[in-house]
Motif scaffolding. Sequence first.
Motif, short mmCIF file in Angstrom:
data_model
loop_
_atom_site.label_atom_id
_atom_site.label_comp_id
_atom_site.label_asym_id
_atom_site.label_seq_id
_atom_site.Cartn_x
_atom_site.Cartn_y
_atom_site.Cartn_z
N ALA A 51 0.46 -5.63 1.32
CA ALA A 51 1.12 -4.48 0.68
C ALA A 51 0.87 -3.21 1.48
CB ALA A 51 0.61 -4.32 -0.76
N ALA A 52 -0.38 -2.96 1.85
CA ALA A 52 -0.70 -1.76 2.63
C ALA A 52 -0.07 -1.84 4.01
CB ALA A 52 -2.22 -1.60 2.74
N GLY A 53 -0.06 -3.04 4.61
CA GLY A 53 0.52 -3.18 5.94
C GLY A 53 2.00 -2.86 5.98
N LEU A 54 2.76 -3.32 4.98
CA LEU A 54 4.20 -3.01 4.96
C LEU A 54 4.44 -1.53 4.67
CD1 LEU A 54 5.79 -6.09 3.16
CD2 LEU A 54 5.41 -5.69 5.60
N ALA A 55 3.63 -0.95 3.78
CA ALA A 55 3.78 0.48 3.50
C ALA A 55 3.49 1.30 4.75
CB ALA A 55 2.85 0.90 2.36
N ARG A 56 2.46 0.92 5.49
CA ARG A 56 2.12 1.61 6.73
C ARG A 56 3.26 1.49 7.74
NH1 ARG A 56 -1.62 -1.50 8.21
NH2 ARG A 56 -3.18 -0.62 6.82
N HIS A 57 3.87 0.31 7.78
CA HIS A 57 4.95 0.08 8.74
C HIS A 57 6.17 0.94 8.43
CE1 HIS A 57 7.51 -2.11 11.53
NE2 HIS A 57 8.37 -2.34 10.55
N VAL A 58 6.56 1.01 7.16
CA VAL A 58 7.77 1.77 6.84
C VAL A 58 7.53 3.28 6.94
CG1 VAL A 58 8.64 -0.08 5.37
CG2 VAL A 58 7.39 1.80 4.33
N ALA A 116 7.11 -7.09 -10.02
CA ALA A 116 6.23 -7.82 -10.94
C ALA A 116 6.61 -9.28 -11.06
CB ALA A 116 6.27 -7.16 -12.33
N GLY A 117 7.83 -9.62 -10.71
CA GLY A 117 8.28 -11.00 -10.80
C GLY A 117 8.00 -11.82 -9.56
N LEU A 118 7.44 -11.20 -8.51
CA LEU A 118 7.16 -11.91 -7.27
C LEU A 118 5.73 -12.43 -7.25
CD1 LEU A 118 8.77 -9.49 -4.64
CD2 LEU A 118 9.84 -11.39 -5.87
N MET A 160 -0.74 -4.82 -15.25
CA MET A 160 0.26 -3.91 -14.69
C MET A 160 1.64 -4.57 -14.61
SD MET A 160 -1.40 -1.28 -14.70
CE MET A 160 0.06 -0.34 -14.28
N ASP A 161 1.69 -5.86 -14.38
CA ASP A 161 2.99 -6.55 -14.42
C ASP A 161 3.59 -6.43 -15.82
OD1 ASP A 161 2.70 -7.24 -11.79
OD2 ASP A 161 2.29 -9.37 -12.15
N ALA A 162 2.75 -6.63 -16.85
CA ALA A 162 3.24 -6.49 -18.23
C ALA A 162 3.66 -5.05 -18.52
CB ALA A 162 2.16 -6.94 -19.21
N ARG A 171 3.13 -3.39 -6.24
CA ARG A 171 3.21 -2.09 -6.91
C ARG A 171 2.34 -1.07 -6.18
NH1 ARG A 171 1.33 1.34 -11.40
NH2 ARG A 171 3.00 1.43 -12.95
N ASP A 172 1.14 -1.49 -5.77
CA ASP A 172 0.24 -0.57 -5.07
C ASP A 172 0.84 -0.12 -3.74
OD1 ASP A 172 -1.52 -0.97 -7.15
OD2 ASP A 172 -2.71 -2.47 -6.08
N GLY A 173 1.52 -1.05 -3.04
CA GLY A 173 2.18 -0.65 -1.80
C GLY A 173 3.29 0.35 -2.05
N HIS A 174 4.06 0.12 -3.12
CA HIS A 174 5.09 1.08 -3.54
C HIS A 174 4.45 2.45 -3.78
CE1 HIS A 174 7.79 3.07 -6.46
NE2 HIS A 174 8.77 2.30 -6.01
N GLY A 175 3.25 2.46 -4.35
CA GLY A 175 2.56 3.71 -4.65
C GLY A 175 2.04 4.46 -3.44
#
Length: 656
Positions: free
Chosen positions: A279-286, A269-271, A220-222, A302-306
């Motif tokens: 990822a889920a925790g930050l998405a839940r927070h925002v 993808a560069g991180l 997925m990064d590629a 990416r999954d958190g973004h989704g």
Amino acid sequence: MSDGLPDLDALVRAATVHFLPPEPGQDRMWGSGFFVAPGWILTAAHVLLPYVREDRDRRFRVAGDQRQHGIAPAPARLEQWLVGDPWSEHIPAQRDLALVRLLDDTVEHECVWLSDQMVSSGGDRVAFGFRPTQEEAEEDISPYGLWRGAVKANVDDGALAVRFESLAEFPPGVSGGPVLDPATGAVLEIVKSGRAEQDGGRAVSAAALRRFGVLYREVMDAHDRWHHGRRADTGSWTSHQGRLGGRGSGADAEQWSPEDRVNALNHLAGLAPPLEGDAAGLARHVRNERLPHTVPAPLTWRDGHGLLYRGDGTPLPAYVFMHYLRLVGELTRGYGGDTSGLDDWLDGRLRRLPPHLRRLVEQARLPERDSTERVVIPYPGLADPAHIVVVELDELPYGTLHWQIRIDDGSGDHEIFASETDPNGVAPGRLRLNLREHLAEAFQFADTAGGVPAPCEVVVPAGYFDTPVHRWQLADEARLGDPAHLPVGVRRRIVLRNVDRRGEPDALWSDRWSAAAGCGPLTASRVPPAGQPPRSRHFAEIQPSGIPVLCHPAGRGIGRKAIEFAFDTGHGIALWRIDGHDRGPCDSDCEDLHKGVAELLARTESLPELPDRLRRIREEIHETRTTGHWAESVAVMYDDPRRPVPERPVGPVDSP
């Protein structure tokens, strides 16, 4: 039809391929697939299974339709699939995926856009794939035609499976092809099958790709880098998606456009990848709300973004995504990562927001965490929705072992995930080597919600209670960051069970477990007392809150006799040192063990907490590289009579 859809249709056709035998002139196609990243093809595993199950390294060819700007035949091989048993006649949807690697790096090709949305809804879809055609083939072009069918998806068909309503008949050969969502301009599913002698069919959700673990991140990064590199082309996926109804071209700064998305995902993808749950925790927070249940759990930024989309697939306002990206950057910097590329792009994008929204994002801070106390994950009980990987070992004549792996999801279906195929069994010294690949696949399948690794139960004869399962590593060689590098007991709750307790539990075992479950904090009971041989009364007299603790190995000598007394008196939990002293007086290591276990149990408020509290100590030992710690060699029996190990099959069995 939306302005961008006809062009997206052409891009999907160009990225779709079919599989052929390796020998030119043998052109009987196997099924379909499609490019998802440079050199990477996604397909349904059952498409390849009949041809590579005996030799997973077998090479074959892939080809597109050159009249649709597809590739000419090129060599490829299977890289990885999710299949548990390649000889099984039935492959569940969640395992019916395979990733294929193109072996010629010079081949240029189109790639589909795979949605980043973690939860998809039903609705209109367009499915693609190859099918045999009676049309006369052009020279050097395969005699197979691209099929396109309009379908309607219903996502409520079970674990990562999507059912199509009766709008189209799926012809042979299209399995493994892409399924496009015309509303979002993204591929959401992979064709699995039609229905025998009926119209309609089934597909696999692209969310199942997360079961590939580290390889999923790599692919997925590629994928995201490739699409970012072509975002400015007028014929790119990003450009066409911007023309779909309601998606936004970027002119409205408060909307999150396809161009914003492709830029953000490229920087993510560069991180360095997130730790479990981040990822889920930050998405839940925002979002400031409970997130929908997602299986498998988010693995990447990416999954958190989704997770920042509405139920209908439309993105939340742009400031929500920028809030998430801001926190990702802050958390990554806290781990020592470089976020300069993300920071520069985000600062420029923030300047386009209205001042009040820009301040909201700029003032965002990470949610507070208690760094001294991590959440204790209780061990699954009878009614808890969880997957447990169960390894069962039976002793065969001549000292060999037969093993099998089940995944207990609480359904009562005791389907075998994998098992030893040699009727002579495996020597104990080769057990880990025979098991590890199958265990890795089982863990990948069982790890689900919340990013919590599935626990593992090892069901063994008492003579094998000192098997150091918690020290096992699942790979001699693995990619950096791959959990296969870690001893399994660092990530997972590893418990032992007695294989001779199969079937219905007796009353003594059930009664003692129930009494212990309702007694509150646990206490340590040293058995046998120092300087004494074990006696049955030592165990029978233990109070309900008491847990037997042995400084002897449980598989031989004094410890073996002691653990037998524990079984006879109904104990379901015990702790012991797998490399403790077999004979002779106790020493300072024994005193350290009994003191450490007493402190551990004093902090343990209920039975289900114990396996994870022990795992956390192992994690601390591993992180701090502590040697000689009392807990390093401690094993735990956690034998819950409410979830008995099923009886052995009744009837004749093969013998060496």
